[in-house]
Design a protein around this motif. Structure first.
Motif, PDB file in Angstrom:
ATOM      1  N   TRP A 136    -110.189  50.988  24.175  1.00  0.00           N
ATOM      2  CA  TRP A 136    -109.793  50.544  22.840  1.00  0.00           C
ATOM      3  C   TRP A 136    -110.785  51.147  21.849  1.00  0.00           C
ATOM      4  CZ3 TRP A 136    -109.267  47.924  27.246  1.00  0.00           C
ATOM      5  CH2 TRP A 136    -108.041  47.301  27.500  1.00  0.00           C
ATOM      6  N   GLU A 137    -110.295  51.699  20.767  1.00  0.00           N
ATOM      7  CA  GLU A 137    -111.173  52.236  19.732  1.00  0.00           C
ATOM      8  C   GLU A 137    -111.752  51.092  18.909  1.00  0.00           C
ATOM      9  OE1 GLU A 137    -108.777  55.038  17.588  1.00  0.00           O
ATOM     10  OE2 GLU A 137    -109.147  56.624  19.074  1.00  0.00           O
ATOM     11  N   LEU A 138    -113.045  51.216  18.567  1.00  0.00           N
ATOM     12  CA  LEU A 138    -113.741  50.178  17.810  1.00  0.00           C
ATOM     13  C   LEU A 138    -114.136  50.704  16.439  1.00  0.00           C
ATOM     14  CD1 LEU A 138    -116.106  48.767  20.603  1.00  0.00           C
ATOM     15  CD2 LEU A 138    -113.812  47.964  19.964  1.00  0.00           C
ATOM     16  N   ASP A 139    -113.917  49.890  15.419  1.00  0.00           N
ATOM     17  CA  ASP A 139    -114.339  50.214  14.056  1.00  0.00           C
ATOM     18  C   ASP A 139    -115.758  49.749  13.777  1.00  0.00           C
ATOM     19  OD1 ASP A 139    -112.255  51.634  12.927  1.00  0.00           O
ATOM     20  OD2 ASP A 139    -111.127  49.834  12.428  1.00  0.00           O
ATOM     21  N   GLY A 140    -116.303  48.949  14.664  1.00  0.00           N
ATOM     22  CA  GLY A 140    -117.629  48.375  14.517  1.00  0.00           C
ATOM     23  C   GLY A 140    -117.765  47.269  15.537  1.00  0.00           C
ATOM     24  N   PRO A 141    -118.891  46.584  15.547  1.00  0.00           N
ATOM     25  CA  PRO A 141    -119.080  45.518  16.528  1.00  0.00           C
ATOM     26  C   PRO A 141    -117.989  44.456  16.446  1.00  0.00           C
ATOM     27  CG  PRO A 141    -121.164  46.086  15.482  1.00  0.00           C
ATOM     28  CD  PRO A 141    -120.096  46.807  14.718  1.00  0.00           C
ATOM     29  N   GLY A 142    -117.297  44.242  17.556  1.00  0.00           N
ATOM     30  CA  GLY A 142    -116.282  43.209  17.614  1.00  0.00           C
ATOM     31  C   GLY A 142    -115.017  43.504  16.834  1.00  0.00           C
ATOM     32  N   ARG A 143    -114.796  44.782  16.428  1.00  0.00           N
ATOM     33  CA  ARG A 143    -113.615  45.124  15.629  1.00  0.00           C
ATOM     34  C   ARG A 143    -112.809  46.213  16.336  1.00  0.00           C
ATOM     35  NH1 ARG A 143    -117.293  45.545  11.273  1.00  0.00           N
ATOM     36  NH2 ARG A 143    -116.702  47.727  10.975  1.00  0.00           N
ATOM     37  N   ILE A 144    -111.637  45.857  16.806  1.00  0.00           N
ATOM     38  CA  ILE A 144    -110.758  46.798  17.491  1.00  0.00           C
ATOM     39  C   ILE A 144    -109.832  47.482  16.481  1.00  0.00           C
ATOM     40  CG2 ILE A 144    -108.820  46.987  19.105  1.00  0.00           C
ATOM     41  CD1 ILE A 144    -110.129  44.776  20.746  1.00  0.00           C
ATOM     42  N   ARG A 145    -109.718  48.824  16.598  1.00  0.00           N
ATOM     43  CA  ARG A 145    -108.723  49.574  15.843  1.00  0.00           C
ATOM     44  C   ARG A 145    -107.566  49.863  16.802  1.00  0.00           C
ATOM     45  NH1 ARG A 145    -111.720  53.357  14.267  1.00  0.00           N
ATOM     46  NH2 ARG A 145    -111.140  55.039  15.692  1.00  0.00           N
ATOM     47  N   PRO A 146    -106.498  49.080  16.753  1.00  0.00           N
ATOM     48  CA  PRO A 146    -105.477  49.146  17.800  1.00  0.00           C
ATOM     49  C   PRO A 146    -104.654  50.423  17.763  1.00  0.00           C
ATOM     50  CG  PRO A 146    -104.788  47.640  16.070  1.00  0.00           C
ATOM     51  CD  PRO A 146    -106.201  48.025  15.759  1.00  0.00           C
ATOM     52  N   ASN A 147    -104.259  50.854  18.933  1.00  0.00           N
ATOM     53  CA  ASN A 147    -103.299  51.932  19.078  1.00  0.00           C
ATOM     54  C   ASN A 147    -101.916  51.347  18.804  1.00  0.00           C
ATOM     55  OD1 ASN A 147    -101.594  53.966  19.877  1.00  0.00           O
ATOM     56  ND2 ASN A 147    -102.351  54.088  21.979  1.00  0.00           N
ATOM     57  N   PRO A 148    -101.214  51.794  17.760  1.00  0.00           N
ATOM     58  CA  PRO A 148     -99.927  51.173  17.422  1.00  0.00           C
ATOM     59  C   PRO A 148     -98.827  51.470  18.438  1.00  0.00           C
ATOM     60  CG  PRO A 148    -100.315  53.097  16.045  1.00  0.00           C
ATOM     61  CD  PRO A 148    -101.583  52.864  16.810  1.00  0.00           C
ATOM     62  N   LEU A 149     -99.089  52.378  19.364  1.00  0.00           N
ATOM     63  CA  LEU A 149     -98.067  52.762  20.325  1.00  0.00           C
ATOM     64  C   LEU A 149     -98.162  52.015  21.639  1.00  0.00           C
ATOM     65  CD1 LEU A 149     -98.070  56.635  19.749  1.00  0.00           C
ATOM     66  CD2 LEU A 149     -96.641  54.878  18.664  1.00  0.00           C
ATOM     67  N   SER A 150     -99.098  51.075  21.757  1.00  0.00           N
ATOM     68  CA  SER A 150     -99.208  50.302  23.000  1.00  0.00           C
ATOM     69  C   SER A 150     -99.224  48.816  22.683  1.00  0.00           C
ATOM     70  CB  SER A 150    -100.469  50.695  23.786  1.00  0.00           C
ATOM     71  OG  SER A 150    -101.645  50.374  23.080  1.00  0.00           O
ATOM     72  N   ASP A 182    -100.949  46.333  23.973  1.00  0.00           N
ATOM     73  CA  ASP A 182    -102.266  45.702  23.912  1.00  0.00           C
ATOM     74  C   ASP A 182    -103.251  46.481  23.039  1.00  0.00           C
ATOM     75  OD1 ASP A 182    -102.841  47.900  25.499  1.00  0.00           O
ATOM     76  OD2 ASP A 182    -103.003  46.752  27.351  1.00  0.00           O
ATOM     77  N   GLY A 183    -102.770  47.499  22.327  1.00  0.00           N
ATOM     78  CA  GLY A 183    -103.639  48.274  21.441  1.00  0.00           C
ATOM     79  C   GLY A 183    -104.496  49.300  22.131  1.00  0.00           C
ATOM     80  N   SER A 184    -104.249  49.514  23.411  1.00  0.00           N
ATOM     81  CA  SER A 184    -105.127  50.385  24.207  1.00  0.00           C
ATOM     82  C   SER A 184    -104.696  51.834  24.176  1.00  0.00           C
ATOM     83  CB  SER A 184    -105.129  49.911  25.660  1.00  0.00           C
ATOM     84  OG  SER A 184    -103.850  50.133  26.261  1.00  0.00           O
ATOM     85  N   HIS A 185    -105.611  52.680  24.654  1.00  0.00           N
ATOM     86  CA  HIS A 185    -105.343  54.071  24.977  1.00  0.00           C
ATOM     87  C   HIS A 185    -105.594  54.244  26.472  1.00  0.00           C
ATOM     88  CE1 HIS A 185    -105.474  55.503  20.690  1.00  0.00           C
ATOM     89  NE2 HIS A 185    -106.243  54.423  20.576  1.00  0.00           N
ATOM     90  N   LEU A 186    -104.884  55.163  27.102  1.00  0.00           N
ATOM     91  CA  LEU A 186    -105.096  55.467  28.508  1.00  0.00           C
ATOM     92  C   LEU A 186    -106.100  56.596  28.633  1.00  0.00           C
ATOM     93  CD1 LEU A 186    -104.315  55.201  31.533  1.00  0.00           C
ATOM     94  CD2 LEU A 186    -102.524  56.908  31.094  1.00  0.00           C
ATOM     95  N   LEU A 187    -107.246  56.317  29.284  1.00  0.00           N
ATOM     96  CA  LEU A 187    -108.203  57.388  29.560  1.00  0.00           C
ATOM     97  C   LEU A 187    -107.694  58.227  30.721  1.00  0.00           C
ATOM     98  CD1 LEU A 187    -110.964  58.646  28.842  1.00  0.00           C
ATOM     99  CD2 LEU A 187    -111.939  57.236  30.671  1.00  0.00           C
ATOM    100  N   THR A 188    -107.353  57.567  31.836  1.00  0.00           N
ATOM    101  CA  THR A 188    -106.771  58.287  32.972  1.00  0.00           C
ATOM    102  C   THR A 188    -106.137  57.312  33.956  1.00  0.00           C
ATOM    103  OG1 THR A 188    -107.176  59.988  34.659  1.00  0.00           O
ATOM    104  CG2 THR A 188    -108.814  58.248  34.466  1.00  0.00           C
ATOM    105  N   ALA A 189    -105.137  57.813  34.658  1.00  0.00           N
ATOM    106  CA  ALA A 189    -104.604  57.159  35.846  1.00  0.00           C
ATOM    107  C   ALA A 189    -104.643  58.142  37.011  1.00  0.00           C
ATOM    108  CB  ALA A 189    -103.177  56.683  35.605  1.00  0.00           C
ATOM    109  N   ASP A 190    -105.385  59.242  36.834  1.00  0.00           N
ATOM    110  CA  ASP A 190    -105.494  60.288  37.854  1.00  0.00           C
ATOM    111  C   ASP A 190    -106.645  59.947  38.785  1.00  0.00           C
ATOM    112  OD1 ASP A 190    -105.361  62.573  39.350  1.00  0.00           O
ATOM    113  OD2 ASP A 190    -106.289  63.866  37.836  1.00  0.00           O
ATOM    114  N   LEU A 191    -106.358  59.053  39.746  1.00  0.00           N
ATOM    115  CA  LEU A 191    -107.383  58.553  40.648  1.00  0.00           C
ATOM    116  C   LEU A 191    -107.012  58.897  42.084  1.00  0.00           C
ATOM    117  CD1 LEU A 191    -107.774  55.245  38.740  1.00  0.00           C
ATOM    118  CD2 LEU A 191    -109.530  56.981  38.943  1.00  0.00           C
ATOM    119  N   PRO A 192    -107.992  58.971  42.976  1.00  0.00           N
ATOM    120  CA  PRO A 192    -107.719  59.484  44.319  1.00  0.00           C
ATOM    121  C   PRO A 192    -106.841  58.574  45.159  1.00  0.00           C
ATOM    122  CG  PRO A 192    -109.948  58.626  44.183  1.00  0.00           C
ATOM    123  CD  PRO A 192    -109.414  58.650  42.790  1.00  0.00           C
ATOM    124  N   GLY A 193    -105.926  59.177  45.899  1.00  0.00           N
ATOM    125  CA  GLY A 193    -105.155  58.462  46.900  1.00  0.00           C
ATOM    126  C   GLY A 193    -104.518  57.194  46.394  1.00  0.00           C
TER     127      GLY A 193
END
Length: 351
Positions: A225-239, A241-252
């Motif tokens: 989640w992107e933060l604008d400052g301590p305790g302040r989330i800048r939400p992703n409007p396309l998800s 929960d406001g999150s971004h996906l870093l990766t799901a490319d994990l082994p096995g």
């Protein structure tokens, strides 16, 4: 990718009761929790161990706070399953919510005398569930208190406030839906910041504290989640929960536990069971670049022992180039060396 190469692992201590959340201390010892043994333990550089405090329930996450003492994410405990292996090793697996479960909580441990005090048991449900993105405050005259379910991990930001992931509890036929919280260090206020999430586990901040990372155990994703400052989330409007996906490319078939970050911003995630549900295999650590494009997997390799469920890790040493790792089910504390120093955490710059 500027991620560290990791040397061979060395066993520092064995026979621990599902260790997690190591933290390096200036004298060269490592402080960690033992979930099954319900305690906080200090492991000396020579492998000696000292029981620092008894902690009823399930001490799961550990961080050193602005007061220099230990803060514990207590998941409330598990029922335990012992899995014997043909090599004589026995693995400990935490399963469902135990009969003596009294709720999750955040606790404070005075490292001078081992006293354990309650910081948080619940939060107030005064949030708007309509729409998408992180939940928004709404005026509620008497908000309903909701109990913490299974706090898992925690990390302090530069202001001394604490981000907390709640993994929830599992029962034979249902599981909790939980979230991520932001709490003051004096026990005065805890705020639900992200909901709903399914089994959020490890949690970490980027070097600039402009990102909050979390590992999703069973969906096999590392989110931020992107933060604008301590305790302040800048939400992703396309998800939702406001999150971004870093990766799901994990082994096995790997699932995820706790995490940490190096000073270059690479994310290190404890990676369990890459070969699926095979207890006679080793897990390892996934190292993910800040842009999520590069994922390096480093397996644990040990002589005569299996470590299928590595649980957590931290950096230590004067140069922060020693990686300490707990292997929960195998009851081990390991160490290795890395090329890139770990990120100096707030209020504990040695690890």
């Amino acid at each position: 990718m500027t991620a560290s190469r990791i040397s061979a692992f060395e066993i520092i201590a064995s026979g621990l009761g599902y260790p997690e959340s190591p933290k390096y201390l200036p004298d060269g010892s490592v402080l960690l929790v033992e979930i099954r043994n319900q305690c906080l333990t200090r492991i000396g550089a020579d492998g000696s161990r000292t029981r620092v405090a008894d902690i009823k329930g399930g001490p799961n996450g550990l961080a050193l706070g602005p007061d220099g003492h230990a803060w514990i994410a207590n998941n409330g405990g598990f029922n335990w399953l012992d899995v014997p292996l043909p090599n004589g090793q026995t693995l400990a697996i935490g399963t469902t919510q135990p009969d003596d479960y009294e709720g999750g909580r955040i606790e404070h441990v005075n490292l001078s005398d081992g006293r354990v005090n309650m910081a948080y048991r619940s939060f107030s449900d005064g949030m708007d569930m309509s729409g998408f993105g992180p939940r928004q405050p709404k005026p509620v005259s008497h908000p309903k208190p909701l109990g913490l379910r299974g706090p898992d991990d925690l990390v302090f930001d530069k202001t001394g406030h604490c981000w907390i992931s709640d993994w929830g509890k599992q029962r034979p036929r249902d599981v909790d839906v939980t979230g991520i919280y932001y709490a003051a260090p004096d026990g005065s206020k805890i705020t639900e910041m992200i909901f709903p999430l399914s089994c959020p586990n490890g949690i970490a901040l980027s070097p600039a504290e402009d990102r909050l990372y979390a590992a999703m155990t069973y969906s096999r994703q590392v989110m931020y989640w992107e933060l604008d400052g301590p305790g302040r989330i800048r939400p992703n409007p396309l998800s939702m929960d406001g999150s971004h996906l870093l990766t799901a490319d994990l082994p096995g078939q790997a699932i995820l536990d706790s995490m940490t970050v190096d000073e270059a911003g690479n994310v290190y995630v404890a990676t369990m069971l890459p070969d699926g549900n095979n207890p006679m295999s080793n897990g390892g650590f996934s190292i993910i670049s800040p842009d999520g494009k590069d994922v390096e997997y480093v397996p644990i390799q040990l002589d005569g022992a299996f470590a299928p469920l590595p649980s957590s890790l931290c950096f230590g040493g004067a140069d922060r180039k020693t990686l300490y790792a707990t292997c929960g089910s195998a009851g081990l504390l390991l160490k290795a060396t890395v090329d890139t120093p770990g990120l100096a955490l707030n209020f504990n710059p040695y690890q």
